[in-house]
Design a protein around this motif. Structure first.
Motif, short mmCIF file in Angstrom:
data_model
loop_
_atom_site.label_atom_id
_atom_site.label_comp_id
_atom_site.label_asym_id
_atom_site.label_seq_id
_atom_site.Cartn_x
_atom_site.Cartn_y
_atom_site.Cartn_z
N GLY A 121 0.81 -1.21 0.00
CA GLY A 121 0.00 0.00 0.00
C GLY A 121 0.83 1.25 0.00
N CYS A 122 1.99 1.22 0.62
CA CYS A 122 2.78 2.44 0.75
C CYS A 122 4.25 2.21 0.46
CB CYS A 122 2.63 3.01 2.16
SG CYS A 122 3.37 1.96 3.45
N ASP A 123 4.76 1.04 0.79
CA ASP A 123 6.17 0.71 0.59
C ASP A 123 7.08 1.47 1.54
OD1 ASP A 123 7.78 -1.05 -0.69
OD2 ASP A 123 7.84 -0.01 -2.62
N ALA A 168 6.47 1.35 5.16
CA ALA A 168 6.25 0.86 6.52
C ALA A 168 5.20 1.64 7.30
CB ALA A 168 7.57 0.83 7.31
N GLY A 178 0.63 -1.06 6.69
CA GLY A 178 0.37 -2.40 7.24
C GLY A 178 -0.26 -3.38 6.26
N ALA A 179 -0.48 -2.97 5.00
CA ALA A 179 -1.10 -3.88 4.03
C ALA A 179 -0.22 -5.10 3.75
CB ALA A 179 -1.39 -3.13 2.73
N LYS A 194 6.01 -5.99 9.04
CA LYS A 194 5.69 -5.37 7.75
C LYS A 194 6.74 -5.83 6.74
CE LYS A 194 3.21 -1.51 9.77
NZ LYS A 194 3.21 -0.11 10.20
N CYS A 228 7.37 -5.03 3.81
CA CYS A 228 8.04 -4.04 2.97
C CYS A 228 9.20 -3.40 3.71
CB CYS A 228 7.08 -2.94 2.53
SG CYS A 228 6.66 -1.75 3.84
#
Ligand code: FES
Ligand code: FES
Length: 172
Positions: free
Chosen positions: A40-42, A44, A47-48, A59, A61
């Motif tokens: 979702g964000c890369d 941290a 939380g996806a 996490k 990523c």
């Protein structure tokens, strides 16, 4: 230069050759095709990408795949048993703890880890512990209900205290 890693993913031994800079989430999604773990964000924050590393929510990523050398990884694909949903998955379904579902795998993985450490939860506990899991649909009310119902389901199934003595945070 490629590097070899060996680890266990959802109960299966895996050996692979990877670029040393490969993130764990990239390894899971791109190499093993376990695409239930989302990005979702890369960075941290969302939380996806949450998976379990040796029973603790992390996490994926936020760590390199090589840092998981020798580890036991569980992804959302590894939660169901013989086709039966995990009690936390059942609770998310029953409580409509999702809208678009993008955040859901990470939410479920964080919830399972949280209940394993703290089986007796209040809604306030869930809200406080889930500050590292973001839902862009803002479906938090039903997510909290789902986690509480899932905790009861895990206690009934006898899976609520598997990591009770682990003192790690819900997400790293
Ligand atoms: S993709 Fe890992 S925390 Fe957002
Ligand atoms: S259900 Fe859409 S991001 Fe959470």
């Amino acid at each position: 230069m490629a590097i070899s890693i060996s680890l266990t993913v959802n109960g299966a031994p895996i050996s692979a050759s990877i670029d040393p800079g490969t993130l764990l989430v990239q390894f899971l999604r791109d190499q093993l095709r376990l695409t239930g773990t989302h990005v979702g964000c890369d960075t941290a924050q969302c939380g996806a990408c949450t998976v379990h590393l040796n029973g603790r929510a992390i996490k994926s990523c936020n760590i390199l795949a090589v840092q998981a050398e020798g580890a036991d990884i569980t992804t959302i694909e590894g939660l169901a048993t013989d086709g039966a949903l995990h009690p936390m998955q059942t609770a998310f379904k029953h409580c409509h703890g999702l809208q678009c579902g993008f955040c859901t795998p990470g939410m479920v993985m964080s919830a399972v880890s949280l209940v394993q450490r703290q089986p007796d939860l209040t809604g306030e506990d869930v809200r406080a512990q889930f500050d590292g899991n973001l839902c862009r649909c803002t479906g938090y009310h039903n997510i909290v209900k789902a986690v509480l119902e899932g905790a009861e389901g895990m206690k009934s199934a006898g899976t609520a205290n598997a990591a009770k003595n682990a003192n790690a945070p819900a997400t790293a």
